[in-house]
Design an enzyme around this catalytic site. Sequence first.
Site, PDB file in Angstrom:
ATOM      1  N   ALA A   1      17.603   3.582  -1.309  1.00 56.07           N
ATOM      2  CA  ALA A   1      16.570   4.159  -0.444  1.00 56.07           C
ATOM      3  C   ALA A   1      15.436   4.703  -1.295  1.00 56.07           C
ATOM      4  O   ALA A   1      15.634   5.082  -2.450  1.00 56.07           O
ATOM      5  CB  ALA A   1      17.153   5.261   0.429  1.00 56.07           C
ATOM      6  N   ASP A   2      14.256   4.744  -0.708  1.00 55.97           N
ATOM      7  CA  ASP A   2      13.108   5.337  -1.376  1.00 55.97           C
ATOM      8  C   ASP A   2      12.180   5.925  -0.326  1.00 55.97           C
ATOM      9  O   ASP A   2      12.036   5.359   0.767  1.00 55.97           O
ATOM     10  CB  ASP A   2      12.351   4.310  -2.219  1.00 55.97           C
ATOM     11  CG  ASP A   2      11.411   4.981  -3.193  1.00 55.97           C
ATOM     12  OD1 ASP A   2      11.901   5.512  -4.210  1.00 55.97           O
ATOM     13  OD2 ASP A   2      10.196   5.020  -2.922  1.00 55.97           O
TER      14      ASP A   2
END
Length: 191
Positions: free
Chosen positions: A68-69
């Site tokens: 995730a970012d």
Amino acid sequence: MRKIILASGSPRRKELLELAGVPFEIIVSEVEETIGAYSSPSDIVMSLALQKASAVAENNSDHIVLGADTIVTYESRILGKPSNEAEAKEMLQLLSGKTHEVYTGVAIIAKDKTVTFYERTEVTFWELTEEEIDAYIASKEPLDKAGSYGIQGKGSIFVQHIQGDYYSVVGLPISRLVRELKQFNIDVTHA
């Protein structure tokens, strides 16, 4: 049974997975994040999430890997994690009294399938005084967060309005993630 591996050392993402009852292990991705020539914030966060998940999936191909970012944008400007207190102050002054966007991209990688998605949330801040900004920066909370604030912490007092997924702003759109995991025969709603 395939394990779920979170390719992140983020304590916030860890807490959200635990909150939802998703069983997982952590292997922090050591990949050097690179942002190429992307046309949109959604492309950036999905690409970075995929880079992180792919790096961990290389040595864990029998399992499901989550990457995730999160980025904050204001008027097409990307506001990442501040490099110092002065940059944090500049970001908070920029966001004061305005609406900005938070994008979180997620990549789910398994041997037979890869899924990427993102969530976009609009966050509106109250007008912030210099004293409020300075006190918040002195707490050190904003120094490791995109956009220089943590909506789940002391930064919550700056938020006037939110439209979209609160948990995406924290760092992981957990409701959407749980639904996407069903494509991988993972259903935590009955656990």
